[in-house]
Design an enzyme around this catalytic site. Structure first.
Site, PDB file in Angstrom:
ATOM      1  CG  HIS A 222      -2.103   0.821   1.255  1.00  0.00           C
ATOM      2  ND1 HIS A 222      -2.475   1.632   0.218  1.00  0.00           N
ATOM      3  CD2 HIS A 222      -3.010   1.090   2.264  1.00  0.00           C
ATOM      4  CE1 HIS A 222      -3.546   2.342   0.560  1.00  0.00           C
ATOM      5  NE2 HIS A 222      -3.886   2.035   1.808  1.00  0.00           N
ATOM      6  CB  ILE A 256       8.167  -4.336 -10.111  1.00  0.00           C
ATOM      7  CG1 ILE A 256       8.726  -5.603 -10.787  1.00  0.00           C
ATOM      8  CG2 ILE A 256       9.047  -3.121 -10.375  1.00  0.00           C
ATOM      9  CD1 ILE A 256      10.069  -6.086 -10.285  1.00  0.00           C
ATOM     10  CG  MET A 257       7.810  -2.809  -3.977  1.00  0.00           C
ATOM     11  SD  MET A 257       6.165  -3.540  -3.744  1.00  0.00           S
ATOM     12  CE  MET A 257       6.566  -4.997  -2.821  1.00  0.00           C
ATOM     13  CG  HIS A 261      -4.426   0.500  -8.386  1.00  0.00           C
ATOM     14  ND1 HIS A 261      -5.765   0.384  -8.105  1.00  0.00           N
ATOM     15  CD2 HIS A 261      -3.924   1.430  -7.526  1.00  0.00           C
ATOM     16  CE1 HIS A 261      -6.061   1.211  -7.110  1.00  0.00           C
ATOM     17  NE2 HIS A 261      -4.970   1.855  -6.751  1.00  0.00           N
ATOM     18  NE  ARG A 270      -3.805   7.675  -7.410  1.00  0.00           N
ATOM     19  CZ  ARG A 270      -3.894   6.806  -6.418  1.00  0.00           C
ATOM     20  NH1 ARG A 270      -4.158   7.219  -5.197  1.00  0.00           N
ATOM     21  NH2 ARG A 270      -3.725   5.508  -6.639  1.00  0.00           N
ATOM     22  CG  ASP A 312       2.828   4.649  -3.817  1.00  0.00           C
ATOM     23  OD1 ASP A 312       2.622   5.782  -3.354  1.00  0.00           O
ATOM     24  OD2 ASP A 312       2.337   3.611  -3.348  1.00  0.00           O
TER      25      ASP A 312
HETATM   26  C1  LIG Z   1      -1.139   4.128  -3.244  1.00  0.00           C
HETATM   27  C2  LIG Z   1      -1.211   2.659  -3.331  1.00  0.00           C
HETATM   28  O1  LIG Z   1      -1.407   1.988  -2.368  1.00  0.00           O
HETATM   29  S1  LIG Z   1      -1.045   2.029  -4.880  1.00  0.00           S
HETATM   30  C3  LIG Z   1      -0.456   0.366  -4.632  1.00  0.00           C
HETATM   31  C4  LIG Z   1       0.952   0.389  -4.139  1.00  0.00           C
HETATM   32  N1  LIG Z   1       1.508  -0.967  -4.067  1.00  0.00           N
HETATM   33  C5  LIG Z   1       2.470  -1.383  -4.900  1.00  0.00           C
HETATM   34  O2  LIG Z   1       2.946  -0.677  -5.772  1.00  0.00           O
HETATM   35  C6  LIG Z   1       2.981  -2.769  -4.660  1.00  0.00           C
HETATM   36  C7  LIG Z   1       3.167  -3.550  -5.956  1.00  0.00           C
HETATM   37  N2  LIG Z   1       1.882  -3.910  -6.517  1.00  0.00           N
HETATM   38  C8  LIG Z   1       1.176  -4.962  -6.037  1.00  0.00           C
HETATM   39  O3  LIG Z   1       1.602  -5.703  -5.158  1.00  0.00           O
HETATM   40  C9  LIG Z   1      -0.207  -5.211  -6.605  1.00  0.00           C
HETATM   41  O4  LIG Z   1      -0.266  -4.729  -7.933  1.00  0.00           O
HETATM   42  C10 LIG Z   1      -1.314  -4.563  -5.755  1.00  0.00           C
HETATM   43  C11 LIG Z   1      -1.178  -4.966  -4.280  1.00  0.00           C
HETATM   44  C12 LIG Z   1      -1.251  -3.048  -5.852  1.00  0.00           C
HETATM   45  C13 LIG Z   1      -2.651  -5.030  -6.292  1.00  0.00           C
HETATM   46  O5  LIG Z   1      -2.739  -6.398  -6.054  1.00  0.00           O
HETATM   47  P1  LIG Z   1      -3.776  -7.333  -6.832  1.00  0.00           P
HETATM   48  O6  LIG Z   1      -5.052  -6.644  -7.018  1.00  0.00           O
HETATM   49  O7  LIG Z   1      -3.791  -8.629  -6.119  1.00  0.00           O
HETATM   50  O8  LIG Z   1      -3.026  -7.479  -8.222  1.00  0.00           O
HETATM   51  P2  LIG Z   1      -3.562  -8.159  -9.558  1.00  0.00           P
HETATM   52  O9  LIG Z   1      -4.734  -9.021  -9.280  1.00  0.00           O
HETATM   53  O10 LIG Z   1      -3.694  -7.098 -10.566  1.00  0.00           O
HETATM   54  O11 LIG Z   1      -2.336  -9.070  -9.974  1.00  0.00           O
HETATM   55  C14 LIG Z   1      -2.383  -9.729 -11.209  1.00  0.00           C
HETATM   56  C15 LIG Z   1      -1.074 -10.393 -11.499  1.00  0.00           C
HETATM   57  O12 LIG Z   1      -0.085  -9.396 -11.714  1.00  0.00           O
HETATM   58  C16 LIG Z   1       0.981  -9.595 -10.818  1.00  0.00           C
HETATM   59  N3  LIG Z   1       1.423  -8.301 -10.333  1.00  0.00           N
HETATM   60  C17 LIG Z   1       0.631  -7.317  -9.871  1.00  0.00           C
HETATM   61  N4  LIG Z   1       1.390  -6.271  -9.495  1.00  0.00           N
HETATM   62  C18 LIG Z   1       2.665  -6.626  -9.740  1.00  0.00           C
HETATM   63  C19 LIG Z   1       3.893  -5.983  -9.564  1.00  0.00           C
HETATM   64  N5  LIG Z   1       3.940  -4.746  -9.021  1.00  0.00           N
HETATM   65  N6  LIG Z   1       5.031  -6.609  -9.915  1.00  0.00           N
HETATM   66  C20 LIG Z   1       4.986  -7.832 -10.448  1.00  0.00           C
HETATM   67  N7  LIG Z   1       3.841  -8.514 -10.649  1.00  0.00           N
HETATM   68  C21 LIG Z   1       2.692  -7.912 -10.292  1.00  0.00           C
HETATM   69  C22 LIG Z   1       0.398 -10.384  -9.669  1.00  0.00           C
HETATM   70  O13 LIG Z   1       1.405 -11.105  -8.968  1.00  0.00           O
HETATM   71  C23 LIG Z   1      -0.562 -11.279 -10.398  1.00  0.00           C
HETATM   72  O14 LIG Z   1       0.173 -12.315 -11.002  1.00  0.00           O
HETATM   73  P3  LIG Z   1      -0.392 -13.815 -10.984  1.00  0.00           P
HETATM   74  O15 LIG Z   1      -1.713 -13.738 -11.671  1.00  0.00           O
HETATM   75  O16 LIG Z   1       0.654 -14.585 -11.698  1.00  0.00           O
HETATM   76  O17 LIG Z   1      -0.514 -14.149  -9.527  1.00  0.00           O
HETATM   77  O1  LIG Z   2      -6.941   2.135  -3.822  1.00  0.00           O
HETATM   78  C1  LIG Z   2      -6.015   1.376  -3.475  1.00  0.00           C
HETATM   79  O2  LIG Z   2      -6.148   0.142  -3.336  1.00  0.00           O
HETATM   80  C2  LIG Z   2      -4.666   1.921  -3.193  1.00  0.00           C
HETATM   81  C3  LIG Z   2      -4.462   3.307  -3.659  1.00  0.00           C
HETATM   82  O3  LIG Z   2      -4.180   3.575  -4.806  1.00  0.00           O
HETATM   83  C4  LIG Z   2      -4.634   4.384  -2.689  1.00  0.00           C
HETATM   84  O4  LIG Z   2      -5.023   4.123  -1.543  1.00  0.00           O
HETATM   85  O5  LIG Z   2      -4.363   5.542  -3.054  1.00  0.00           O
END
Ligand SMILES: CC(=O)SCCNC(=O)CCNC(=O)[C@H](O)C(C)(C)COP(=O)(O)OP(=O)(O)OC[C@H]1O[C@@H](n2cnc3c(N)ncnc32)[C@H](O)[C@@H]1OP(=O)(O)O
Ligand SMILES: O=C([O-])CC(=O)C(=O)O
Length: 375
Positions: A222, A256-257, A261, A270, A312
Site C-alpha cells: 500500500h 515490482i513496487m 493496482h 494520478r 507511488d
Molecule cells: C497508493 C497505493 O497503495 S497504490 C499500490 C501500491 N503498491 C504497490 O505498488 C505494490 C506492488 N503492486 C502490487 O503488489 C499489486 O499490484 C497490488 C497490491 C497493488 C494489487 O494487487 P492485486 O489486485 O492482487 O493485483 P492483480 O490481481 O492485478 O495481480 C495480477 C497479477 O499481476 C501480478 N502483479 C501485480 N502487481 C505486480 C507488480 N507490481 N510486480 C509484479 N507482478 C505484479 C500479480 O502477482 C498477479 O500475477 P499472478 O496472476 O501470476 O498471480
Molecule cells: O486504492 C487502493 O487500493 C490503493 C491506492 O491507490 C490508494 O489508496 O491511493
C-alpha cells in the site's frame, strides 16, 4: 483512460462493502474523482487546503472560507510539549510510520475526542500538526536539533518543507508538494481507509481510527510502495542496467513496487500528473540517471507485463529531487490521506452499522473435546 478491472476472488475484490459520496475510483471517464471533481483538475488548479476542505466540509471553499481555514490550520501547527518529549525518546532507527502512529495515538490522550461533535476540530488539529510530528522527530533524532514547529509558510506542503530543511522552499517545490498532497488525499475503499471505517463502525474515537489506518498504510503493498520504489530505482546507474535487471526480477517473479493496482486496469490517473512534475524537477536538478532509469523500468514493465506505474512510482523520484529523505515518503502520504480517512470516518458515523462480515469456515469438522490428561 482508466477503467475498472474484472475482479474476482480473494481480498474482497469487486465486493461492494458500503457506500460513499467521497470519491470514485476506476469508473469509466475521469478515473478518479473527489466529490465529483476530476483529481487532475484539482491538481492543476486547486490548493491542497481547498481539497481538504472539500473532503472534510463537503464543498469547495469560497475565497473567504479558504483564507479562514488556512488561518485556523496555521494556528494549530505547533506540538504539545508532552508530544515533543515522547518524540525525543523514539530511536533514530525507528520507522517513521511508527513515529506517526505513536504521535497520533499520544495526541489522542492529550487532546481526546470527547464527543463526535469535535470530529472536525480534532481532524483540523491532526492535519495542521502531522508535518511537525514527522519533522520534529526526524530533525531531533538525526541532527540533534529541536526545531521550532511553527512557520510562516502559507501552505501545509511549504510548511513541511520548511520544517524539514530549515529554510524557505522554492515556489516549484511548494507547488509539487501541493500537487502531491492533492493526489494522495482520497481513494475510496483502499486498505487503510477501509481499516479506518471498520474502526469507526464500532463507534471508536477518531484517533483510534487514524492510528489503525496509519498501520495499514505502512505496508509495502500500500503506501509503503513509494519508499520501496525509491530503493529500486536508486540501485541502477543507467536505463540499460535497470531494464536488464528488471527482466531478471520478473523472471524470478519478484513484485515490482510502484506498479499495478487493485482497481485500475490500464493506468492510474494520478501517475501522469506526478510523472510530469518529476520530469520538471529532474530538469531543475540536472538529473541524468534517476528519471531515465524510472522511465526504463516503466517501459519494461509495460512491455513485459502490461503493468503500469501507480501513484507511488514517480512520487519516489519527485520527492528525492526535492531533497526529501526516502524514509519520510510514506509519512507524507499520511499527512495527505488523513483528509480522506477522516471524511470516511464522518461518513461511517453518520449512517453506521458495525462492519462485521462472515468467514467461510475451512477448519476441521466439529469434534469431541478430550481433557488434557487423556490426550
Ligand atoms: C497508493 C497505493 O497503495 S497504490 C499500490 C501500491 N503498491 C504497490 O505498488 C505494490 C506492488 N503492486 C502490487 O503488489 C499489486 O499490484 C497490488 C497490491 C497493488 C494489487 O494487487 P492485486 O489486485 O492482487 O493485483 P492483480 O490481481 O492485478 O495481480 C495480477 C497479477 O499481476 C501480478 N502483479 C501485480 N502487481 C505486480 C507488480 N507490481 N510486480 C509484479 N507482478 C505484479 C500479480 O502477482 C498477479 O500475477 P499472478 O496472476 O501470476 O498471480
Ligand atoms: O486504492 C487502493 O487500493 C490503493 C491506492 O491507490 C490508494 O489508496 O491511493
Amino acid at each position: 483512460m482508466a477503467e475498472a478491472k474484472v475482479l474476482s476472488g480473494a481480498g474482497l475484490r469487486g465486493q461492494v462493502a458500503g457506500q460513499t459520496a467521497l470519491s470514485t475510483v476506476g469508473q469509466a471517464g475521469a478515473g478518479l474523482t473527489y466529490r465529483g471533481y476530476d483529481v487532475r483538475d484539482l491538481a492543476a488548479g486547486a490548493e491542497f487546503e481547498e481539497v481538504a476542505y472539500l473532503l472534510l466540509y463537503g464543498e469547495l471553499p469560497s475565497k473567504a472560507e479558504l483564507a479562514d481555514y488556512k488561518h485556523r490550520l496555521k494556528a494549530l501547527r505547533d506540538l504539545p510539549q508532552a508530544l515533543k518529549e515522547v518524540l525525543e525518546r523514539i530511536p533514530r532507527d525507528a520507522h517513521p510510520m511508527d513515529v506517526m502512529r505513536t504521535g497520533c495515538s499520544l495526541l489522542g490522550t492529550l487532546e481526546p475526542e470527547l464527543t463526535f461533535d469535535a470530529q472536525r476540530d480534532r481532524t483540523d488539529r491532526l492535519l495542521a500538526l502531522f508535518p511537525a510530528v514527522m519533522c520534529y522527530w526526524y530533525r531531533f533524532s538525526h541532527h540533534g536539533v529541536r526545531i521550532d514547529c511553527s512557520s510562516d509558510e502559507d501552505s501545509l506542503g511549504g510548511h513541511f518543507l520548511y520544517l524539514l530543511h530549515g529554510k524557505k522552499p522554492s515556489d516549484l517545490h511548494v507547488k509539487v508538494m501541493n500537487v502531491s498532497l492533492i493526489l494522495y488525499a482520497e481513494h475510496e475503499f483502499n486498505a487503510s481507509t477501509f481499516t479506518a471505517r471498520v474502526c469507526a463502525s464500532t463507534l471508536s474515537d477518531l484517533y483510534s481510527c487514524i492510528t489503525a489506518a496509519i498501520g495499514a498504510l505502512r505496508g509495502p503493498l500500500h503506501g509503503g510502495a513509494n519508499e520501496a520504489a525509491m530503493e529500486l530505482i536508486e540501485r541502477f546507474q543507467s536505463p540499460q542496467e535497470a531494464s536488464a535487471e528488471l527482466l531478471r526480477m520478473l523472471e524470478r517473479k519478484d513484485k515490482i513496487m510502484g506498479f499495478g493496482h487493485a482497481i485500475y486496469k490500464e493506468s492510474d490517473p494520478r501517475n501522469e500528473v506526478i510523472k510530469g512534475w518529476s520530469k520538471q524537477l529532474a530538469d531543475e536538478v540536472g538529473d541524468t540517471v534517476l528519471y531515465p532509469v524510472s522511465e526504463a523500468i516503466d517501459k519494461t514493465m509495460w512491455e513485459q507485463k502490461r503493468l503500469f506505474p501507480n501513484a507511488d512510482f514517480y512520487h519516489a523520484s519527485a520527492y528525492h529531487f526535492m531533497g526529501i529523505p526516502t524514509k519520510l515518503f510514506t509519512p507524507i502520504f499520511v499527512c495527505s490521506r488523513l483528509t480522506g480517512w477522516a471524511a470516511h470516518v464522518f461518513e461511517q458515523r453518520a449512517n453506521n452499522r458495525i462492519i462485521r462480515p462472515s468467514a467461510e469456515y475451512t477448519g476441521v469438522e466439529q469434534r469431541q473435546f478430550v481433557p488434557i490428561d487423556r490426550r
